[in-house]
Every structure is written in C-alpha cells, then in structure tokens.
Motif scaffolding. Structure first.
Motif, PDB file in Angstrom:
ATOM      1  N   SER A  83       0.828  -1.207   0.000  1.00 38.96           N
ATOM      2  CA  SER A  83       0.000   0.000   0.000  1.00 38.96           C
ATOM      3  C   SER A  83       0.863   1.258   0.000  1.00 38.96           C
ATOM      4  CB  SER A  83      -0.915   0.003   1.227  1.00 38.96           C
ATOM      5  OG  SER A  83      -0.152  -0.142   2.405  1.00 38.96           O
TER       6      SER A  83
ATOM      7  N   PHE B  37     -12.875   1.956  11.609  1.00 36.45           N
ATOM      8  CA  PHE B  37     -13.084   2.616  10.319  1.00 36.45           C
ATOM      9  C   PHE B  37     -11.922   3.552  10.063  1.00 36.45           C
ATOM     10  CE2 PHE B  37     -17.688   2.018  11.646  1.00 36.45           C
ATOM     11  CZ  PHE B  37     -17.844   0.883  10.876  1.00 36.45           C
ATOM     12  N   LYS B  38     -11.782   3.973   8.809  1.00 39.89           N
ATOM     13  CA  LYS B  38     -10.692   4.881   8.441  1.00 39.89           C
ATOM     14  C   LYS B  38     -10.722   6.104   9.361  1.00 39.89           C
ATOM     15  CE  LYS B  38      -9.016   4.419   3.973  1.00 39.89           C
ATOM     16  NZ  LYS B  38      -9.282   4.424   2.549  1.00 39.89           N
ATOM     17  N   GLY B  39      -9.636   6.347  10.045  1.00 33.60           N
ATOM     18  CA  GLY B  39      -9.559   7.492  10.949  1.00 33.60           C
ATOM     19  C   GLY B  39     -10.336   7.299  12.236  1.00 33.60           C
ATOM     20  N   ASN B  72      -4.731  -3.590  11.108  1.00 34.57           N
ATOM     21  CA  ASN B  72      -5.988  -2.876  11.377  1.00 34.57           C
ATOM     22  C   ASN B  72      -7.090  -3.780  11.955  1.00 34.57           C
ATOM     23  OD1 ASN B  72      -7.288  -0.328  11.319  1.00 34.57           O
ATOM     24  ND2 ASN B  72      -8.519  -0.999   9.589  1.00 34.57           N
TER      25      ASN B  72
END
Lengths: 87, 176
Positions: A83, B37-39, B72
């Motif tokens: 990424s 979630f993103k952020g 993540n």
C-alpha cells in the motif's frame, strides 16, 4: 529464508504466500491499448538477480508486501507494505 | 421442536494432561473482532476506554482482553462490545474460533515444534501476542502467564489443533 515484515518483524518464509512480480501495482489505463495490456498480462522479466515481487503475509498480519529479492542468492534485500510502495 | 445442544469447539477433545503439561479449553463469554473505520482508531479507543494494542501486543479493555489481530484488526476476548459500532466494524466471532490454554513447564518447547517463532519468555513476554502459523494453520498465540499460552485457530480445525499439540506434548514429555 526469512522476510522482515514491516509490521510483524522478521518471520519465517512459511508464513508468506508468493504472488509473482510486482507488476500488478502498475496496472495500465483501461484505454492504454492492446499492446500495453498484453505486456501487462503476459510478459514477465526472468532476471538472474534482483527482482521485485509481491508476497502476502498470509498467516501473519495479512499485509501485502513488495519484497526485493535476489533470485540467485535468495537474499531478501527489502520488504515494504504494498500500500505504501504504490503511493 | 428439536432441542439443540450447545457444544463448545473442544467438546470431547479436551482436557488433556501429559506429564507436567496440560491443555484445556477456554470458552470466552464472547469473541468480537474490531476493525476501526478509516480514521476511527481514536474513537474506538475512547469507546473501549483503553488504548489499542500495537502490533504483537495485547491489553485489558472493556472487561476483557483485546489482542492485536493483524493489520488494522483487533480481537476482543471476553468483555462487552456494546457501543463500539460507531467507530469500528464489529463482528461477533464467538463460535468461529477454538481457544485453548497450554500450560506447564516446557510449554515453549511444545510450541517450538509447531510454530516458527521464538516464544521464549525473554523474547515473548507475558501479554505478547502473534498471528502466526501453527502446523499450516492460521493461528493466534498469546502468552498469558509465565508458563502458559492461549492459542486460537478456526473452530473447524479444533481436532487437528488438539492432535498436533498432543503429539508435541508427548514428544517433549518423552525426552525429559
């Protein structure tokens, strides 16, 4: 053979899955033409020496990595997250 | 009406005791995977009331133990996952994994036969966790005591996990 995962650290080769040269990161434009797409899909270098490959840390953190490897000595020179390699 | 009987993943397989080593099943009240979630990592930490563990680490949170579980990804073992849905993708995985506890003198030697990681206490201290391979199975290995590990694999592989661990326990015990 051991690969240093940027997330997990140095790990045994068994934890990884190999996915060929890292060309998939440079996908051509859909309108680039048959010649370019033919090269992208079918033509690969077969170097005796340093090559960039995609590896998947399958049983570890599940990250895709770009691994720089010497095909002659099997020395792992570098491993970065795919990424980030793409950005 | 059919009466269904709830069975744990290790039902009929465990416990096993060989020499000084014991293998028992742990049945956490819940297993919940958390993917911010993103952020959303900070919001998830606020909802959990604890910091998210870094790679290879685990910590107490929400009345249970939260494990770093991959890129993540976090796994809440036990505890309550209510009110986390705004910050993360929350998935109940309670019946998806088998959780076992390997305990006793020489437990590192048992895992050394199965896992390509250095799990000695000076390298892999209490609270450390790893996603790794255990005899070709995707697994999670966490040190939960000076001579104890918690090991998780997919539920469908429970019998294989017990078989492989038992064989290694017998091998280690026979060589004492």
């Amino acid at each position: 053979m051991r690969i240093t995962c940027p997330i997990c650290g140095e790990r045994d080769r068994r934890e990884f899955y190999y996915k060929s040269a890292a060309v998939a990161l440079e996908r051509p434009d859909p309108e680039a033409g048959d010649g370019v797409w033919n090269d992208y899909l079918h033509l690969r270098e077969n170097p005796a020496g340093v090559t960039r490959e995609l590896w998947y840390h399958e049983t570890g953190c599940s990250a895709w990595l770009v691994v720089t490897r010497n095909t002659v000595s099997h020395e792992i020179l570098d491993a970065v997250l795919a990424s980030e390699a793409r950005a | 009406m059919v009466e269904l009987v709830a069975k744990s993943a290790g039902d009929g397989l465990l416990p096993v005791t060989i020499g000084k080593l014991s293998l028992t099943e742990e049945v956490p009240t819940a297993l919940t995977s958390l993917m911010p979630f993103k952020g959303g990592a900070a919001a998830l930490e606020a909802a959990l009331g604890a910091g998210l563990p870094g790679p290879g680490e685990s910590g107490a949170a929400a009345g249970g133990r939260v494990l770093w579980f991959g890129q993540n990804q976090y796994m809440l073992v036990g505890g309550a996952a209510e009110g986390l849905g705004d910050a993360a993708a929350v998935t109940d995985q309670s019946d998806a994994w088998v959780v076992v506890r390997l305990e006793g003198e020489g437990c590192e030697d048992v895992l050394a036969r199965l896992v390509p990681l250095d799990l000695r206490p000076q390298v892999f201290a209490e609270g450390r966790t790893a996603r790794t391979e255990l005899m070709h199975m995707m697994s999670s290995v966490t040190r939960v005591g000076p001579q104890a590990f918690m090991i998780m694999v997919f539920r469908s592989m429970a019998a294989t996990l017990v078989h492989d661990l038992k064989t290694a326990m017998q091998g280690v015990t026979a060589r004492r």
